[in-house]
Design a protein around this motif. Structure first.
Motif, short mmCIF file in Angstrom:
data_model
loop_
_atom_site.label_atom_id
_atom_site.label_comp_id
_atom_site.label_asym_id
_atom_site.label_seq_id
_atom_site.Cartn_x
_atom_site.Cartn_y
_atom_site.Cartn_z
N SER A 1 111.69 26.92 83.72
CA SER A 1 110.80 26.84 82.56
C SER A 1 110.90 25.47 81.91
CB SER A 1 111.15 27.95 81.56
OG SER A 1 110.34 27.87 80.43
N VAL B 1 108.74 28.37 91.85
CA VAL B 1 109.27 29.60 91.25
C VAL B 1 109.23 30.74 92.27
CG1 VAL B 1 108.89 31.36 89.48
CG2 VAL B 1 108.72 28.94 88.88
N VAL C 1 107.46 28.26 78.79
CA VAL C 1 106.20 28.39 79.52
C VAL C 1 105.24 29.29 78.76
CG1 VAL C 1 105.16 29.20 81.68
CG2 VAL C 1 107.31 27.95 81.73
N ALA D 1 111.56 25.19 75.36
CA ALA D 1 112.38 25.29 76.58
C ALA D 1 113.71 24.58 76.41
CB ALA D 1 111.61 24.73 77.77
N ASP E 1 113.89 33.84 78.96
CA ASP E 1 113.97 32.91 80.08
C ASP E 1 112.70 32.08 80.23
OD1 ASP E 1 116.46 33.91 80.58
OD2 ASP E 1 115.93 34.89 82.48
N SER E 2 111.55 32.67 79.93
CA SER E 2 110.26 32.01 80.15
C SER E 2 109.60 31.55 78.85
CB SER E 2 109.32 32.97 80.87
OG SER E 2 109.88 33.40 82.08
N GLY F 1 105.92 23.49 74.13
CA GLY F 1 106.60 24.18 75.23
C GLY F 1 107.91 23.50 75.60
N LEU G 1 115.57 30.80 85.96
CA LEU G 1 114.24 30.78 85.36
C LEU G 1 114.20 29.94 84.08
CD1 LEU G 1 112.87 34.40 85.89
CD2 LEU G 1 112.23 32.29 87.08
N GLN G 2 115.32 29.85 83.37
CA GLN G 2 115.37 29.00 82.18
C GLN G 2 115.27 27.52 82.58
OE1 GLN G 2 119.06 30.43 80.58
NE2 GLN G 2 118.07 31.96 79.29
#
Length: 193
Positions: A63, A94, A18, A42, A14-15, A38, A59-60
Motif C-alpha cells: 500500500s 499484489v 490505497v 500509508a 493494511d490497505s 494516500g 500488504l501495508q
C-alpha cells in the motif's frame, strides 16, 4: 461478529493508504491531492506498526509503495495515461504476492488456522485472481475509456474487494461451523487406561 471484526479491521488498516487514494479520486479530488493524502496515510500506517514494534505486513508495504509510486509518477511525468495504467502494474504485483500460501492466516484468530487454514489458502488464490482481473480491467478502462477511469478506480477496486470479502468471510464462517458440528458429532477416542 467477533470474527468479522477480527478479519475486517486489519484488512482495512493494511490497505488504508490505497483506500484513501481511491476514495479521493472517486469523489473528484484530483490525482495530486489523492496521492498526497494516500501517501501520508500509508506512511502513518507503516510508522504506527514500526513504533509499536510490530512487523509490518506485506500488504501495508505494498500500500505504501503503491501510493508513493503514484505520487512520484504524478509529479515527475504529469502524464495521466501513465498514472492511469500504473495501478495495473501494482495489482499484478499484489496478485503475485497473494499467490503465497498462508498469507490470509493473519486475518483469522490463530486457533482457527487448523480448522479453516485450507479454505483460507484457496481464498488466497481467489484474491490473487481478482487482483489480476482488476489489473486487466484497469488497463482496458485507462486506454479505451479514459474519461471513465476516475470513476472506475474510485469505485470498482473497493467495491470488488468488499464483495469478495463478504463472500470470503461468509464461506469461511459457514465451513468452519460445519466442521465444528461434524467434529462434535464424531465419537471421541477412549482414554487410555
Amino acid at each position: 461478529m467477533r470474527n468479522l471484526l477480527y478479519a475486517i479491521g486489519p484488512m482495512i488498516f493494511d490497505s488504508l493508504g490505497v483506500i484513501v487514494f481511491a476514495v479521493l479520486l472517486g469523489v473528484g479530488a484530483g490525482i495530486v491531492p489523492a496521492t498526497i493524502a494516500g501517501t501520508a496515510v500509508a506512511v502513518a500506517v507503516v510508522g504506527h506498526e514500526l513504533v509499536r514494534g510490530r512487523p509490518v505486513a506485506a500488504l501495508q508495504w505494498i500500500s505504501l509503495a503503491m501510493v508513493i509510486f503514484s505520487a512520484a509518477a504524478t509529479m515527475l511525468t504529469g502524464d495521466p495515461r501513465f498514472v492511469m495504467a500504473k495501478p495495473s502494474v501494482v495489482y499484478l504485483i499484489v496478485g503475485a504476492a497473494m499467490l503465497r500460501r498462508g498469507w490470509l492466516n493473519r486475518y483469522i484468530p490463530p486457533e482457527q488456522v487448523g480448522l479453516v487454514g485450507d479454505v483460507m489458502d484457496r481464498f488466497g488464490y481467489v484474491w490473487a485472481a481478482m487482483m489480476f482481473f482488476t489489473a486487466a480491467a484497469n488497463l482496458v478502462i485507462a486506454v479505451a475509456f479514459t474519461a471513465w477511469w476516475p470513476l472506475f478506480v474510485g469505485v470498482f477496486p473497493l467495491a470488488s474487494k468488499a464483495a469478495l470479502f463478504a463472500v470470503h468471510f461468509t464461506v469461511v464462517q459457514w465451513i468452519g461451523q460445519a466442521r465444528l458440528r461434524r467434529r462434535a458429532g464424531e465419537p471421541q477416542p477412549a482414554a487410555a487406561e
